[in-house]
Design a protein around this motif. Structure first.
Motif, PDB file in Angstrom:
ATOM      1  N   ARG A 195     -56.969  12.126 -73.285  1.00 46.86           N
ATOM      2  CA  ARG A 195     -58.171  11.483 -72.752  1.00 46.86           C
ATOM      3  C   ARG A 195     -58.740  12.278 -71.576  1.00 46.86           C
ATOM      4  O   ARG A 195     -59.970  12.457 -71.480  1.00 46.86           O
ATOM      5  N   MET A 196     -57.897  12.743 -70.695  1.00 47.36           N
ATOM      6  CA  MET A 196     -58.379  13.510 -69.551  1.00 47.36           C
ATOM      7  C   MET A 196     -59.001  14.829 -69.980  1.00 47.36           C
ATOM      8  O   MET A 196     -60.022  15.260 -69.415  1.00 47.36           O
ATOM      9  N   TYR A 225     -33.996  -2.331 -74.492  1.00 45.79           N
ATOM     10  CA  TYR A 225     -32.829  -2.807 -73.772  1.00 45.79           C
ATOM     11  C   TYR A 225     -32.155  -1.692 -72.962  1.00 45.79           C
ATOM     12  O   TYR A 225     -31.117  -1.935 -72.360  1.00 45.79           O
ATOM     13  N   GLU A 226     -32.774  -0.526 -72.940  1.00 40.35           N
ATOM     14  CA  GLU A 226     -32.311   0.586 -72.114  1.00 40.35           C
ATOM     15  C   GLU A 226     -33.510   1.212 -71.411  1.00 40.35           C
ATOM     16  O   GLU A 226     -34.538   1.483 -72.041  1.00 40.35           O
ATOM     17  N   ASN A 227     -33.348   1.436 -70.127  1.00 39.00           N
ATOM     18  CA  ASN A 227     -34.465   1.962 -69.340  1.00 39.00           C
ATOM     19  C   ASN A 227     -34.828   3.387 -69.747  1.00 39.00           C
ATOM     20  O   ASN A 227     -36.018   3.752 -69.757  1.00 39.00           O
ATOM     21  N   GLU A 228     -33.847   4.187 -70.116  1.00 41.28           N
ATOM     22  CA  GLU A 228     -34.131   5.567 -70.503  1.00 41.28           C
ATOM     23  C   GLU A 228     -34.958   5.620 -71.782  1.00 41.28           C
ATOM     24  O   GLU A 228     -35.819   6.495 -71.931  1.00 41.28           O
ATOM     25  N   ARG A 229     -34.698   4.718 -72.716  1.00 41.11           N
ATOM     26  CA  ARG A 229     -35.513   4.686 -73.935  1.00 41.11           C
ATOM     27  C   ARG A 229     -36.959   4.297 -73.634  1.00 41.11           C
ATOM     28  O   ARG A 229     -37.897   4.823 -74.235  1.00 41.11           O
ATOM     29  N   LEU A 230     -37.127   3.392 -72.701  1.00 43.24           N
ATOM     30  CA  LEU A 230     -38.495   3.038 -72.288  1.00 43.24           C
ATOM     31  C   LEU A 230     -39.202   4.231 -71.670  1.00 43.24           C
ATOM     32  O   LEU A 230     -40.381   4.492 -71.959  1.00 43.24           O
ATOM     33  N   VAL A 231     -38.490   4.986 -70.835  1.00 47.08           N
ATOM     34  CA  VAL A 231     -39.097   6.159 -70.200  1.00 47.08           C
ATOM     35  C   VAL A 231     -39.445   7.211 -71.245  1.00 47.08           C
ATOM     36  O   VAL A 231     -40.548   7.805 -71.207  1.00 47.08           O
ATOM     37  N   ASN A 232     -38.551   7.454 -72.193  1.00 47.08           N
ATOM     38  CA  ASN A 232     -38.846   8.432 -73.244  1.00 47.08           C
ATOM     39  C   ASN A 232     -40.019   7.985 -74.108  1.00 47.08           C
ATOM     40  O   ASN A 232     -40.872   8.811 -74.478  1.00 47.08           O
ATOM     41  N   HIS A 233     -40.072   6.718 -74.430  1.00 45.37           N
ATOM     42  CA  HIS A 233     -41.209   6.182 -75.193  1.00 45.37           C
ATOM     43  C   HIS A 233     -42.512   6.375 -74.434  1.00 45.37           C
ATOM     44  O   HIS A 233     -43.531   6.780 -75.015  1.00 45.37           O
ATOM     45  N   PHE A 234     -42.505   6.117 -73.135  1.00 42.12           N
ATOM     46  CA  PHE A 234     -43.714   6.239 -72.326  1.00 42.12           C
ATOM     47  C   PHE A 234     -44.187   7.694 -72.261  1.00 42.12           C
ATOM     48  O   PHE A 234     -45.390   7.974 -72.358  1.00 42.12           O
ATOM     49  N   LYS A 235     -43.243   8.619 -72.101  1.00 43.14           N
ATOM     50  CA  LYS A 235     -43.627  10.031 -72.017  1.00 43.14           C
ATOM     51  C   LYS A 235     -44.104  10.580 -73.349  1.00 43.14           C
ATOM     52  O   LYS A 235     -45.083  11.340 -73.398  1.00 43.14           O
ATOM     53  N   MET A 236     -43.425  10.210 -74.427  1.00 45.28           N
ATOM     54  CA  MET A 236     -43.757  10.765 -75.746  1.00 45.28           C
ATOM     55  C   MET A 236     -45.086  10.251 -76.271  1.00 45.28           C
ATOM     56  O   MET A 236     -45.800  10.977 -76.975  1.00 45.28           O
ATOM     57  N   ILE A 237     -45.459   9.023 -75.958  1.00 45.36           N
ATOM     58  CA  ILE A 237     -46.664   8.422 -76.544  1.00 45.36           C
ATOM     59  C   ILE A 237     -47.776   8.291 -75.507  1.00 45.36           C
ATOM     60  O   ILE A 237     -48.839   8.899 -75.632  1.00 45.36           O
ATOM     61  N   HIS A 238     -47.550   7.513 -74.513  1.00 51.28           N
ATOM     62  CA  HIS A 238     -48.637   7.152 -73.599  1.00 51.28           C
ATOM     63  C   HIS A 238     -49.023   8.304 -72.670  1.00 51.28           C
ATOM     64  O   HIS A 238     -50.214   8.469 -72.358  1.00 51.28           O
ATOM     65  N   GLU A 239     -48.053   9.101 -72.252  1.00 47.67           N
ATOM     66  CA  GLU A 239     -48.407  10.233 -71.391  1.00 47.67           C
ATOM     67  C   GLU A 239     -49.214  11.269 -72.154  1.00 47.67           C
ATOM     68  O   GLU A 239     -50.174  11.843 -71.618  1.00 47.67           O
ATOM     69  N   TYR A 298     -52.590   2.803 -67.561  1.00 48.57           N
ATOM     70  CA  TYR A 298     -51.579   3.865 -67.586  1.00 48.57           C
ATOM     71  C   TYR A 298     -51.093   4.194 -66.167  1.00 48.57           C
ATOM     72  O   TYR A 298     -49.889   4.359 -65.936  1.00 48.57           O
ATOM     73  N   LYS A 299     -51.997   4.284 -65.223  1.00 47.64           N
ATOM     74  CA  LYS A 299     -51.616   4.623 -63.847  1.00 47.64           C
ATOM     75  C   LYS A 299     -50.709   3.556 -63.242  1.00 47.64           C
ATOM     76  O   LYS A 299     -49.733   3.880 -62.558  1.00 47.64           O
TER      77      LYS A 299
END
Length: 368
Positions: free
Chosen positions: A156-157, A136-150, A182-183
């Motif tokens: 993988r690379m 429900y917060e965009n910043e939490r989504l961004v932090n989640h994406f960077k911490m896990i998926h990035e 991911y891209k």
């Protein structure tokens, strides 16, 4: 703007183009067909299109870079086969952020501040496009994406880069779907560190993007060299230039002298490039599909022009004076007739008798 001397130097440095001339056997009337310059590979490459994009002069503004590049490619595919897609720019062009993008980023920062303070709730939760988690917060989504998926993407690379041979091929096939997902998610979620992702987005659309030095007109000189090289190698039959820079006028004239078709995409209605090119369209006409609709009429004009060139005649002073390409053959034939009516005339006369008389005389000689 660099001077015409550099452009002429770039054109002269290329290898001399081979020309083939067609002669039609016509009566010795003093008129001869025009010498039509034909590219030996013209039949094979007449439908091959090369797109040359000057990103310094004409970056996409009304649409995102990826969408603009895809629409450009689809619109020009109506004129032929788009095989070569090239884009040149310096570092400043890739660092530049358009005002529209800056305004969107500013609005996003204000919304994040309101969401963090609890003053604003989104109508729908933010969804992670990789794992499907809701926030429900965009910043939490961004932090989640960077911490896990990035981090997962970096691992993988590194695995793919360290692998070799068959193992590397298997890893690429194994992680291809995850990397593509991911891209797509990172494109909409993460903010590029430099610029607004112009180079990556244009590359994703299938263009070859080349970064040049920050010297004045370095991108134009590199683009001209590449275009001249491809024309010398006879790889294209149609040149599409995305620019409004009048420095390319001499290059378009050179392309027309080589019997290549020319198309210009730019926003200057009465620009020097559009006056020289065979067809010209604006960015708006490319985006709304008007260029795609006019492709049939443009191709028809090109075909009519080719037919008229093949039927074009001009006066030739040499042929009026009797100098014809077939005169040499005619002289040789007359020499042969003179020889036949000269020393060997008696032999020819003696042999020009009916065959039955020759046979009867031969029989008489045998009987004796």
């Amino acid at each position: 703007m660099f001077g015409n001397s550099k452009l002429l130097q770039a054109l002269r440095s290329a290898s001399q183009w081979r020309r083939v001339y067609l002669y039609h056997a016509v009566p010795d009337t003093g008129f001869a067909p025009s010498l039509i310059q034909l590219n030996p590979m013209q039949k094979k490459t007449q439908n091959i299109i090369g797109i040359f994009w000057d990103l310094d002069n004409k970056p996409p503004k009304s649409l995102p870079p990826y969408e603009a590049a895809v629409k450009l490619k689809k619109a020009l595919s109506s004129f032929g086969i788009v095989r070569y897609k090239l884009a040149y720019a310096n570092h400043h062009a890739f660092r530049y952020v358009p005002p529209v993008v800056r305004e969107k980023r500013r609005e996003r920062r204000l919304l994040n501040q309101l969401e963090n303070k609890g003053r604003l709730l989104p109508a729908q939760p933010y969804l992670c496009r990789v794992c499907g988690m809701k926030f429900y917060e965009n910043e939490r989504l961004v932090n989640h994406f960077k911490m896990i998926h990035e981090r997962e993407h970096v691992k993988r690379m590194s695995q793919i880069e360290s692998a070799k041979g068959n193992r590397r091929v298997k890893l690429v096939g194994k992680y291809s779907m995850k990397m593509e997902r991911y891209k797509l998610a990172a494109k909409d979620l993460l903010t590029p560190k430099v610029g607004y992702g112009l180079a990556d987005e244009v590359k994703r659309a299938g263009f070859f993007v080349q970064t040049v030095s920050n010297k004045p007109q370095a991108a134009d000189i590199a683009l001209i060299d590449h275009m001249v090289e491809m024309m010398d190698r006879q790889l294209i039959g149609c040149v599409v230039l995305v620019s409004d820079d009048s420095d390319f006028v001499a290059l378009l004239k050179e392309a027309k002298l080589r019997c290549l078709k020319t198309v210009v995409v730019g926003d200057v209605n009465d620009g020097a490039l559009k006056r020289v090119a065979d067809a010209a369209f604006s960015w708006n006409e490319i985006m709304i599909g008007k260029a795609k609709k006019e492709a049939v009429s443009v191709i028809g004009r090109w075909k009519d022009r080719d037919v008229l060139k093949s039927l074009e005649w001009k006066f030739n002073q040499d042929m009026e004076n009797g100098e014809h390409p077939l005169n040499d053959i005619k002289d040789e034939y007359e020499d042969m007739l003179d020889i036949s009516h000269g020393k060997d005339a008696d032999i020819i006369t003696r042999d020009e008798r009916p065959w039955w008389k020759l046979d009867s005389e031969a029989d008489g000689l045998v009987s004796e």
